[in-house]
Design a protein around this motif. Structure first.
Motif, PDB file in Angstrom:
ATOM      1  N   ASN A   1       4.161  -3.605   5.477  1.00 54.41           N
ATOM      2  CA  ASN A   1       3.125  -4.616   5.665  1.00 54.41           C
ATOM      3  C   ASN A   1       3.226  -5.201   7.074  1.00 54.41           C
ATOM      4  O   ASN A   1       4.267  -5.125   7.712  1.00 54.41           O
ATOM      5  CB  ASN A   1       3.284  -5.712   4.608  1.00 54.41           C
TER       6      ASN A   1
ATOM      7  N   PHE B   1      -5.430   5.946  11.063  1.00 53.39           N
ATOM      8  CA  PHE B   1      -4.326   5.014  11.255  1.00 53.39           C
ATOM      9  C   PHE B   1      -4.750   3.846  12.152  1.00 53.39           C
ATOM     10  O   PHE B   1      -4.266   2.724  11.990  1.00 53.39           O
ATOM     11  CB  PHE B   1      -3.109   5.739  11.836  1.00 53.39           C
TER      12      PHE B   1
ATOM     13  N   LYS C   1       0.846  -1.190   0.000  1.00 55.76           N
ATOM     14  CA  LYS C   1       0.000   0.000   0.000  1.00 55.76           C
ATOM     15  C   LYS C   1       0.887   1.248   0.000  1.00 55.76           C
ATOM     16  O   LYS C   1       1.937   1.263   0.633  1.00 55.76           O
ATOM     17  CB  LYS C   1      -0.918  -0.022   1.221  1.00 55.76           C
TER      18      LYS C   1
ATOM     19  N   ILE D   1       7.059   2.716   9.936  1.00 60.40           N
ATOM     20  CA  ILE D   1       5.847   2.863   9.124  1.00 60.40           C
ATOM     21  C   ILE D   1       6.139   2.619   7.657  1.00 60.40           C
ATOM     22  O   ILE D   1       5.368   1.992   6.941  1.00 60.40           O
ATOM     23  CB  ILE D   1       5.263   4.294   9.285  1.00 60.40           C
ATOM     24  N   THR D   2       7.264   3.137   7.195  1.00 62.79           N
ATOM     25  CA  THR D   2       7.565   3.024   5.770  1.00 62.79           C
ATOM     26  C   THR D   2       9.071   2.870   5.546  1.00 62.79           C
ATOM     27  O   THR D   2       9.838   3.786   5.804  1.00 62.79           O
ATOM     28  CB  THR D   2       6.961   4.228   4.978  1.00 62.79           C
TER      29      THR D   2
ATOM     30  N   HIS E   1       1.599  -2.631  17.597  1.00 65.08           N
ATOM     31  CA  HIS E   1       0.726  -1.454  17.624  1.00 65.08           C
ATOM     32  C   HIS E   1       1.305  -0.249  18.339  1.00 65.08           C
ATOM     33  O   HIS E   1       1.280   0.859  17.826  1.00 65.08           O
ATOM     34  CB  HIS E   1      -0.635  -1.823  18.222  1.00 65.08           C
TER      35      HIS E   1
ATOM     36  N   LEU F   1       3.727   1.890   2.559  1.00 63.96           N
ATOM     37  CA  LEU F   1       3.410   1.506   3.929  1.00 63.96           C
ATOM     38  C   LEU F   1       3.975   0.115   4.203  1.00 63.96           C
ATOM     39  O   LEU F   1       3.841  -0.785   3.370  1.00 63.96           O
ATOM     40  CB  LEU F   1       1.879   1.498   4.078  1.00 63.96           C
TER      41      LEU F   1
ATOM     42  N   PHE G   1       4.130   6.605  13.845  1.00 58.73           N
ATOM     43  CA  PHE G   1       3.240   7.374  12.976  1.00 58.73           C
ATOM     44  C   PHE G   1       3.275   8.859  13.321  1.00 58.73           C
ATOM     45  O   PHE G   1       3.101   9.709  12.449  1.00 58.73           O
ATOM     46  CB  PHE G   1       1.810   6.822  13.070  1.00 58.73           C
TER      47      PHE G   1
ATOM     48  N   ILE H   1      -5.886   1.070  10.073  1.00 53.46           N
ATOM     49  CA  ILE H   1      -4.786   0.292   9.485  1.00 53.46           C
ATOM     50  C   ILE H   1      -4.298  -0.732  10.506  1.00 53.46           C
ATOM     51  O   ILE H   1      -4.065  -1.897  10.178  1.00 53.46           O
ATOM     52  CB  ILE H   1      -3.622   1.234   9.087  1.00 53.46           C
ATOM     53  N   LEU H   2      -4.169  -0.297  11.779  1.00 56.92           N
ATOM     54  CA  LEU H   2      -3.686  -1.203  12.821  1.00 56.92           C
ATOM     55  C   LEU H   2      -4.671  -2.343  13.048  1.00 56.92           C
ATOM     56  O   LEU H   2      -4.288  -3.435  13.465  1.00 56.92           O
ATOM     57  CB  LEU H   2      -3.448  -0.438  14.130  1.00 56.92           C
TER      58      LEU H   2
ATOM     59  N   LEU I   1       1.508  -4.264   9.790  1.00 55.50           N
ATOM     60  CA  LEU I   1       1.265  -3.343  10.912  1.00 55.50           C
ATOM     61  C   LEU I   1       0.084  -3.792  11.766  1.00 55.50           C
ATOM     62  O   LEU I   1      -0.041  -3.385  12.914  1.00 55.50           O
ATOM     63  CB  LEU I   1       1.006  -1.917  10.397  1.00 55.50           C
ATOM     64  N   GLU I   2      -0.776  -4.646  11.168  1.00 53.33           N
ATOM     65  CA  GLU I   2      -1.962  -5.085  11.922  1.00 53.33           C
ATOM     66  C   GLU I   2      -1.597  -6.077  13.035  1.00 53.33           C
ATOM     67  O   GLU I   2      -2.432  -6.377  13.883  1.00 53.33           O
ATOM     68  CB  GLU I   2      -3.008  -5.685  10.981  1.00 53.33           C
TER      69      GLU I   2
ATOM     70  N   ALA J   1       4.059   1.308  16.471  1.00 53.18           N
ATOM     71  CA  ALA J   1       3.546   1.881  15.228  1.00 53.18           C
ATOM     72  C   ALA J   1       2.925   3.256  15.482  1.00 53.18           C
ATOM     73  O   ALA J   1       3.110   4.196  14.696  1.00 53.18           O
ATOM     74  CB  ALA J   1       2.525   0.945  14.588  1.00 53.18           C
ATOM     75  N   LYS J   2       2.203   3.376  16.595  1.00 49.50           N
ATOM     76  CA  LYS J   2       1.570   4.665  16.903  1.00 49.50           C
ATOM     77  C   LYS J   2       2.620   5.753  17.119  1.00 49.50           C
ATOM     78  O   LYS J   2       2.479   6.869  16.643  1.00 49.50           O
ATOM     79  CB  LYS J   2       0.666   4.534  18.133  1.00 49.50           C
TER      80      LYS J   2
END
Lengths: 456, 456
Positions: free
Chosen positions: B68, A83, A64, B95-96, B76, B66, B83, A86-87, B70-71, B79-80
């Protein structure tokens, strides 16, 4: 900063590009000879075009693209909320509106749906472009790789299958890769599923049969039992799979299939389609165990395997009923094939099938003996190029042996030298860099010498 | 779901792909004739390879991918936090990690740095690949477009410039696009900056001169005053710019430059480089107002403009001192050129310069009169294809006039018909679809008829 490459991606240096181009050009030439037309779609698509088309596992492998401009303050609150989605593994257009394409089929379907009114059906398109998948990189599996597809849409005629099978045969003949082209028909598998209790059994039967090569018939039967198939079904599937082990020719296989599926309308339809294909295309083989994992195939299926190398399929395809239904344009059937270019490359490399000429990076290098000879050298360069012979002058005035070392590494075919003697006499010394043969020639004689000397 | 395309991107249908391929193939053929070698790099690079290389504005236009996975819950919290950095306009590998390439030069530099030990210098590479920029889409500006570059690295010889200038001339001659090839030298602009108070003036002078075409000499002078240049400097720049308005030939321009820069070592160096180039390449023009915005050029610069169409440059390039210093491999100078393919396409389309033959999607279509004729038709198809003539059988048995309508839309050159009479007599009816000329022929006579009939 140390330079490095993202995991799962590759640079293609000159030699590899040329070999790959040789494969692409061969395929492209054959596609066009058969009346297929090129199409190119962008690297990225809108998220909603791709998501949900490849199953849950596929969705996770889609790359993505982060929206630009998230740093603008007025967007921050919304972006944080987005966001969170996304998580949670959901999509959010606030974070990512676009994604890299995962295959060529869905973008093709999107193109057909968008241009439905303008397309002249049957539409025969081919497409040779990279796709991207966030797969775990491993030997032979990359995150960027090129797909190479040809499809006919808007026609139900089996003659399209005949053409596509002939394309396979012609491409691999031109590449000098010996292959076995195997065909089957999903209608026969559907009949098998119906006879095992219902069409909803198709997927589990297909998945089990797909594993036959890897785990053998006994374990496939075990798996079918585990999946809750009952004994009569198991027996039927066993009889079906055993057809493959009898090494029958196509005629005998067709007879056996006709007897096995004599009460199934859809089964007999699939069998008669197979019969049509073996009657119209030489050297293809019916393989009843061919299943092709993907679910959207509904008729003929095909797979191509190399004969001289132990390797999975290097090509595959099949017929589908509905290409563009997902994009609100129903009723467009089609049939397509795909070439596995990375594997074809590996087969050809292993068997040394690339033409030697691909290795010559330049046909002739002129040695640079100084600026006094530059204009004469320029004249020779232009003369050779106007005769389509690739050539170059070594650009710097450095020692002779260093220039030769460069020429050697570059695998030049010939070198030419203009020094004081040659300039005075109006001649050029030309040397076959492989054989060592050397002659002083008039400029107009160079090309003749090159072609004779090469053939010795 | 309604199918649509991301903003700023394009599908290329068959006719456009063929026209674009015609341009690419012409350029590729000439590159190879001059001894340049193909290179391909991945669509995405690691973030750190790209960021900070194109200035702040450039960084904002890079498409980031992005990460992959991140879910996954365990990621989490991190990631926050990560971000937040994105929202602050910073980078965050959490993140990227990857981004789409923004041009071909930085990935080329990354490749050279990574393979420095193996490369056979001077390394002459060409690269024809798409790049991506998150620019606001507008007429002629796209978010995905193809760049087409050739560079020689590892050589300081001016002869490389000679070759590259000849490539420009040869490509545009083959495409039949009349062009003006203008050259200048950054050393002269550097001399001008030095004489105006110091080399740090170079950027502001370059930017001002770059606008000359658009705003005229008076406004350029105004801007230079605003930027704090003093009167003697202003006068000098004015004198310099007026050289361009005197419509001098190269010899006169060189004389004037020599007199203007007689006390500047670097200026005279630039002038002597210009002199070398005009002495070795025909039909190029010194344009003292040529500046080329990008900062990394240090010597020769070049720009190509179409003569018959009002349009900006369709090609440009120059010499640089240090390609790979950013990747810890210093001391690799080079010179490169680039073709603006989208603009070249527009010029050629406007002037109708694409060969008509590109429009024929298939040379011959066989009309389908039913399965009884299919084997004969297959035989004809294979015969034509073995003679490199593209052809197809209309796959479905439908009304004659519907098949003709399809053939017409497809712009086929010829149609062939095998009905009952032809099958009985062993003949084929062949019709020139443009002229209407029709004959009954033996299969072996078809090709002769096609080539004669085409030339009428």
């Amino acid at each position: 900063m140390k330079a490095n490459l993202p995991q799962g991606t590759r640079d293609f240096g000159p030699e590899i590009v040329k070999k790959r181009q040789y494969i692409f050009n061969t395929i492209r030439t054959v596609f066009e000879l058969y009346g297929f037309q090129p199409l190119e779609t962008p690297a990225f698509e809108n998220m909603e075009t791709l998501m949900g088309k490849y199953g849950d596992e596929g969705d996770k492998l889609i790359f993505k693209i982060l929206n630009n401009g998230l740093e603008r303050v007025e967007k921050h609150e919304q972006a944080k909320t987005d966001f969170e989605k996304i998580l949670e593994g959901k999509n959010s257009k606030g974070i990512t509106e676009r994604a890299l394409k995962y295959d060529l089929t869905i973008p093709f379907a999107r193109y057909v749906a968008m241009n439905h009114g303008q397309i002249n059906y049957p539409f025969k398109r081919y497409q040779i472009q990279p796709v991207w998948r966030a797969d775990k990189p491993q030997r032979g599996r990359y995150r960027e790789f090129t797909q190479c597809d040809a499809d006919v849409v808007g026609s139900q005629s089996l003659f399209n299958e005949v053409e596509l099978l002939n394309i396979y045969k012609e491409v691999f003949q031109r590449l000098e890769v010996k292959v076995e082209v195997c065909i089957n028909n999903r209608k026969i598998l559907a009949a098998l599923a119906e006879m095992c209790g219902g069409i909803e059994k198709l997927t589990s039967i297909t998945i089990a049969i797909d594993k036959l090569d890897k785990i053998g018939i006994d374990k496939v039967i075990d798996e079918l039992r585990l999946r809750g198939n009952e004994e009569p079904s198991i027996e039927l599937i066993k009889t079906y799979l055993q057809l493959a082990q009898q090494n029958n020719d196509n005629a005998k296989t067709l007879d056996a299939l006709k007897s096995l599926f004599k009460n199934s309308e859809i089964g007999l339809e699939g069998i008669s389609e197979l019969e049509y294909l073996v009657n119209h295309v030489d050297d293809i083989k019916i393989d009843v165990t061919l299943a092709r994992g993907l679910n959207y195939y509904t008729g003929s299926i095909v797979e191509v395997k190399p004969v001289d190398v132990q390797m999975g399929s290097i090509g595959g395809g099949g017929r589908y009923d509905d290409l563009t239904g997902l994009f609100d344009v129903p009723g467009i059937p089609g049939v397509g094939i795909s070439f596995g270019v990375d594997r074809i490359y590996d087969v050809m490399d292993e068997l040394n099938l690339f033409p030697e000429t691909l290795q010559n990076s330049v046909a002739m290098m002129l040695v640079n003996f100084g600026t006094a000879f530059e204009k004469k050298n320029l004249e020779i360069l232009q003369y050779l190029r106007s005769n389509n012979i690739s050539c170059e002058l070594y650009p710097d005035v450095i020692k002779f042996d260093k220039q030769l070392k460069y020429a050697n590494k570059r695998k030049v075919g010939f070198i030419a030298m203009v020094g004081e003697d040659e300039l005075r006499d109006g001649l050029v010394s030309v040397k076959n860099f492989t054989s060592g043969e050397q002659q002083k020639l008039k400029m107009e004689e160079i090309i003749g010498f090159m072609s004779i000397s090469k053939n010795l």
